[in-house]
Design a protein around this motif. Structure first.
Motif, PDB file in Angstrom:
ATOM      1  N   PHE A 161      -9.699  15.041   4.156  1.00 28.20           N
ATOM      2  CA  PHE A 161     -10.130  15.296   2.786  1.00 28.20           C
ATOM      3  C   PHE A 161     -11.602  14.916   2.659  1.00 28.20           C
ATOM      4  O   PHE A 161     -11.996  13.789   3.005  1.00 28.20           O
ATOM      5  CB  PHE A 161      -9.307  14.480   1.789  1.00 28.20           C
ATOM      6  N   THR A 162     -12.420  15.865   2.177  1.00 27.90           N
ATOM      7  CA  THR A 162     -13.845  15.619   1.949  1.00 27.90           C
ATOM      8  C   THR A 162     -14.077  15.623   0.437  1.00 27.90           C
ATOM      9  O   THR A 162     -13.800  16.625  -0.235  1.00 27.90           O
ATOM     10  CB  THR A 162     -14.711  16.702   2.615  1.00 27.90           C
ATOM     11  N   ALA A 163     -14.574  14.536  -0.084  1.00 26.81           N
ATOM     12  CA  ALA A 163     -14.749  14.408  -1.537  1.00 26.81           C
ATOM     13  C   ALA A 163     -15.804  15.397  -2.042  1.00 26.81           C
ATOM     14  O   ALA A 163     -16.972  15.304  -1.645  1.00 26.81           O
ATOM     15  CB  ALA A 163     -15.156  12.990  -1.903  1.00 26.81           C
ATOM     16  N   PRO A 164     -15.442  16.348  -2.912  1.00 24.40           N
ATOM     17  CA  PRO A 164     -16.426  17.286  -3.462  1.00 24.40           C
ATOM     18  C   PRO A 164     -17.437  16.585  -4.383  1.00 24.40           C
ATOM     19  O   PRO A 164     -18.580  17.000  -4.492  1.00 24.40           O
ATOM     20  CB  PRO A 164     -15.565  18.285  -4.251  1.00 24.40           C
ATOM     21  N   VAL A 165     -16.962  15.520  -5.033  1.00 24.93           N
ATOM     22  CA  VAL A 165     -17.830  14.731  -5.916  1.00 24.93           C
ATOM     23  C   VAL A 165     -17.519  13.257  -5.676  1.00 24.93           C
ATOM     24  O   VAL A 165     -16.463  12.893  -5.152  1.00 24.93           O
ATOM     25  CB  VAL A 165     -17.589  15.077  -7.411  1.00 24.93           C
ATOM     26  N   GLY A 166     -18.471  12.429  -6.053  1.00 25.28           N
ATOM     27  CA  GLY A 166     -18.240  11.001  -5.946  1.00 25.28           C
ATOM     28  C   GLY A 166     -17.417  10.510  -7.123  1.00 25.28           C
ATOM     29  O   GLY A 166     -17.456  11.069  -8.206  1.00 25.28           O
ATOM     30  N   GLY A 167     -16.653   9.435  -6.913  1.00 23.26           N
ATOM     31  CA  GLY A 167     -15.886   8.871  -8.004  1.00 23.26           C
ATOM     32  C   GLY A 167     -14.789   7.952  -7.507  1.00 23.26           C
ATOM     33  O   GLY A 167     -14.716   7.587  -6.335  1.00 23.26           O
ATOM     34  N   LEU A 168     -13.962   7.556  -8.451  1.00 20.75           N
ATOM     35  CA  LEU A 168     -12.856   6.659  -8.144  1.00 20.75           C
ATOM     36  C   LEU A 168     -11.619   7.507  -7.843  1.00 20.75           C
ATOM     37  O   LEU A 168     -11.165   8.282  -8.688  1.00 20.75           O
ATOM     38  CB  LEU A 168     -12.598   5.738  -9.338  1.00 20.75           C
ATOM     39  N   PHE A 169     -11.085   7.338  -6.621  1.00 19.90           N
ATOM     40  CA  PHE A 169      -9.941   8.139  -6.174  1.00 19.90           C
ATOM     41  C   PHE A 169      -8.725   7.244  -5.916  1.00 19.90           C
ATOM     42  O   PHE A 169      -8.866   6.067  -5.533  1.00 19.90           O
ATOM     43  CB  PHE A 169     -10.272   8.881  -4.875  1.00 19.90           C
ATOM     44  N   GLN A 170      -7.568   7.828  -6.102  1.00 19.81           N
ATOM     45  CA  GLN A 170      -6.321   7.188  -5.706  1.00 19.81           C
ATOM     46  C   GLN A 170      -5.675   8.034  -4.606  1.00 19.81           C
ATOM     47  O   GLN A 170      -5.476   9.243  -4.773  1.00 19.81           O
ATOM     48  CB  GLN A 170      -5.364   7.062  -6.896  1.00 19.81           C
ATOM     49  N   PHE A 171      -5.367   7.351  -3.488  1.00 23.22           N
ATOM     50  CA  PHE A 171      -4.750   8.040  -2.355  1.00 23.22           C
ATOM     51  C   PHE A 171      -3.367   7.417  -2.077  1.00 23.22           C
ATOM     52  O   PHE A 171      -3.161   6.213  -2.301  1.00 23.22           O
ATOM     53  CB  PHE A 171      -5.611   7.921  -1.094  1.00 23.22           C
ATOM     54  N   SER A 172      -2.471   8.264  -1.570  1.00 23.35           N
ATOM     55  CA  SER A 172      -1.128   7.792  -1.241  1.00 23.35           C
ATOM     56  C   SER A 172      -0.637   8.512   0.023  1.00 23.35           C
ATOM     57  O   SER A 172      -0.820   9.726   0.163  1.00 23.35           O
ATOM     58  CB  SER A 172      -0.166   8.068  -2.400  1.00 23.35           C
ATOM     59  N   VAL A 173      -0.026   7.728   0.928  1.00 23.58           N
ATOM     60  CA  VAL A 173       0.525   8.285   2.170  1.00 23.58           C
ATOM     61  C   VAL A 173       1.998   7.867   2.268  1.00 23.58           C
ATOM     62  O   VAL A 173       2.321   6.674   2.200  1.00 23.58           O
ATOM     63  CB  VAL A 173      -0.248   7.790   3.406  1.00 23.58           C
ATOM     64  N   HIS A 174       2.853   8.872   2.430  1.00 23.38           N
ATOM     65  CA  HIS A 174       4.291   8.611   2.559  1.00 23.38           C
ATOM     66  C   HIS A 174       4.739   9.164   3.918  1.00 23.38           C
ATOM     67  O   HIS A 174       4.569  10.352   4.198  1.00 23.38           O
ATOM     68  CB  HIS A 174       5.065   9.305   1.430  1.00 23.38           C
ATOM     69  N   THR A 175       5.292   8.271   4.779  1.00 27.45           N
ATOM     70  CA  THR A 175       5.714   8.695   6.129  1.00 27.45           C
ATOM     71  C   THR A 175       7.127   8.175   6.426  1.00 27.45           C
ATOM     72  O   THR A 175       7.544   7.132   5.914  1.00 27.45           O
ATOM     73  CB  THR A 175       4.746   8.170   7.211  1.00 27.45           C
ATOM     74  N   CYS A 176       7.781   8.932   7.302  1.00 25.07           N
ATOM     75  CA  CYS A 176       9.136   8.555   7.728  1.00 25.07           C
ATOM     76  C   CYS A 176       9.161   8.421   9.259  1.00 25.07           C
ATOM     77  O   CYS A 176       8.582   9.261   9.963  1.00 25.07           O
ATOM     78  CB  CYS A 176      10.151   9.600   7.298  1.00 25.07           C
ATOM     79  N   TYR A 207      18.472   4.020  11.709  1.00 24.77           N
ATOM     80  CA  TYR A 207      18.302   4.963  10.604  1.00 24.77           C
ATOM     81  C   TYR A 207      16.868   5.508  10.566  1.00 24.77           C
ATOM     82  O   TYR A 207      15.929   4.880  11.069  1.00 24.77           O
ATOM     83  CB  TYR A 207      18.632   4.294   9.275  1.00 24.77           C
ATOM     84  N   TYR A 208      16.752   6.680   9.922  1.00 24.90           N
ATOM     85  CA  TYR A 208      15.423   7.216   9.614  1.00 24.90           C
ATOM     86  C   TYR A 208      14.910   6.461   8.375  1.00 24.90           C
ATOM     87  O   TYR A 208      15.581   6.471   7.332  1.00 24.90           O
ATOM     88  CB  TYR A 208      15.475   8.715   9.318  1.00 24.90           C
ATOM     89  N   THR A 209      13.820   5.849   8.521  1.00 24.66           N
ATOM     90  CA  THR A 209      13.278   5.058   7.398  1.00 24.66           C
ATOM     91  C   THR A 209      11.938   5.634   6.946  1.00 24.66           C
ATOM     92  O   THR A 209      11.171   6.184   7.732  1.00 24.66           O
ATOM     93  CB  THR A 209      13.094   3.590   7.801  1.00 24.66           C
ATOM     94  N   CYS A 210      11.684   5.488   5.656  1.00 24.79           N
ATOM     95  CA  CYS A 210      10.409   5.975   5.066  1.00 24.79           C
ATOM     96  C   CYS A 210       9.717   4.837   4.317  1.00 24.79           C
ATOM     97  O   CYS A 210      10.365   3.925   3.796  1.00 24.79           O
ATOM     98  CB  CYS A 210      10.668   7.129   4.110  1.00 24.79           C
ATOM     99  N   SER A 211       8.409   4.936   4.225  1.00 27.25           N
ATOM    100  CA  SER A 211       7.615   3.939   3.483  1.00 27.25           C
ATOM    101  C   SER A 211       6.341   4.599   2.950  1.00 27.25           C
ATOM    102  O   SER A 211       5.941   5.669   3.422  1.00 27.25           O
ATOM    103  CB  SER A 211       7.278   2.735   4.363  1.00 27.25           C
ATOM    104  N   THR A 212       5.755   3.935   2.001  1.00 25.79           N
ATOM    105  CA  THR A 212       4.560   4.483   1.348  1.00 25.79           C
ATOM    106  C   THR A 212       3.451   3.428   1.330  1.00 25.79           C
ATOM    107  O   THR A 212       3.703   2.242   1.092  1.00 25.79           O
ATOM    108  CB  THR A 212       4.867   4.915  -0.095  1.00 25.79           C
ATOM    109  N   VAL A 213       2.230   3.869   1.551  1.00 26.08           N
ATOM    110  CA  VAL A 213       1.045   3.011   1.458  1.00 26.08           C
ATOM    111  C   VAL A 213      -0.038   3.789   0.710  1.00 26.08           C
ATOM    112  O   VAL A 213      -0.111   5.028   0.818  1.00 26.08           O
ATOM    113  CB  VAL A 213       0.549   2.581   2.857  1.00 26.08           C
ATOM    114  N   GLY A 214      -0.840   3.091  -0.054  1.00 24.20           N
ATOM    115  CA  GLY A 214      -1.893   3.785  -0.813  1.00 24.20           C
ATOM    116  C   GLY A 214      -3.039   2.856  -1.160  1.00 24.20           C
ATOM    117  O   GLY A 214      -3.017   1.662  -0.868  1.00 24.20           O
ATOM    118  N   ALA A 215      -4.037   3.427  -1.815  1.00 26.14           N
ATOM    119  CA  ALA A 215      -5.217   2.646  -2.201  1.00 26.14           C
ATOM    120  C   ALA A 215      -5.977   3.382  -3.305  1.00 26.14           C
ATOM    121  O   ALA A 215      -5.935   4.615  -3.395  1.00 26.14           O
ATOM    122  CB  ALA A 215      -6.137   2.421  -1.009  1.00 26.14           C
TER     123      ALA A 215
END
Length: 266
Positions: A175-190, A218-226
């Motif tokens: 992801f390349t930021a088109p404009v500067g600013g405050l962003f929220q990102f989230s990643v969900h993986t299993c 088991y197949y496990t999932c988790s989420t991390v973000g910033a």
């Protein structure tokens, strides 16, 4: 003596008596009258001279008084002029000081107003730019290569459900930021059962959030973000922070690997 002689003598005597009784005009009567007239004239002239002298003295006295009055008035006028000149100069200096003070205050006010106007103009420009900019948001899913056998390998989410602002590239996973600013990102993986998944969210080559996932059965999932401020043109991606043959992701119709981001405030 004869009678005729007596008559002659009597006649002569009578004539003398008559002549003595009649007034006799002196031969100097005209001169006397002229002299008397001259004397009277001299007296009149002297009287007139005295009057003229008195008048002259009065005139001279009056002139002296007038001269003194004029001199006093001149001195008074000079003093008044000096006072007026001094007062005028003082007023002029005061006016100049006030004018300079007003000019200085005006320039300061104008400078401040100009600065404020420029700041407001810049603020309005930024607000207009924010209003004119399209929203920035993306949500991608489906990882083509589930093996995490290469350290620092970028995990590519190949399908995007939304990509406002066209910031996310499904071919590179970046992801390349088109404009500067405050962003929220989230990643969900299993993670695949009995396999490990070590995931890191990266901004400009630096991990800003990380997660690990493992379960033996088991197949496990988790989420991390910033939430982080990103400059225009900076890049964000997801990578494997640890790699081996024992690292693997999993996905099916019940479990999805996703990567999303949204511009919160610019």
């Amino acid at each position: 003596m004869t009678f005729a002689a007596f008559l002659v003598i009597f006649g002569m005597y009578s004539s003398q008596v008559l002549e003595a009784k009649e007034p006799v005009c002196s031969k100097f009567a005209y001169e006397e009258q002229l002299l008397e007239k001259m004397i009277r004239t001299e007296i009149k002239v002297e009287t007139m001279g005295n009057e003229i002298k008195k008048t002259e003295e009065n005139v001279i006295s009056t002139l002296v008084e007038i001269k003194r009055a004029v001199s006093d008035f001149t001195d008074m006028f000079a003093d008044m002029k000096g006072n007026i000149t001094d007062e005028t100069l003082k007023r002029s200096d005061e006016m100049k000081r006030r004018e300079e003070s007003f000019k200085k205050l005006f320039e300061e006010t104008r400078t401040n107003l100009t600065s404020d106007m420029e700041a407001k103009k810049e603020e309005l420009t930024q607000l207009r730019g924010k209003l004119e900019r399209p929203p920035i948001a993306f949500h991608a899913h489906h990882v083509a290569d589930l093996l995490l056998d290469i350290t620092d390998e970028i995990i590519i989410f190949t399908k995007s459900l939304i990509n406002e602002g066209i910031g996310y590239d499904t071919s590179t996973g970046i992801f390349t930021a088109p404009v500067g600013g405050l962003f929220q990102f989230s990643v969900h993986t299993c993670a695949y059962y009995a396999k490990f998944a070590y995931i890191g969210l990266v901004l400009g080559g630096q991990v800003i959030a990380a997660d690990s996932n493992y379960d033996k059965d088991y197949y496990t999932c988790s989420t991390v973000g910033a939430i982080i401020r990103v400059k225009s043109g900076e890049k964000v991606w997801v990578k494997s922070t640890s790699s081996s043959s024992n690292r693997r992701l999993f996905q099916d119709s019940y479990r999805m690997n996703t990567f999303s981001g949204v511009l919160v405030n610019n």
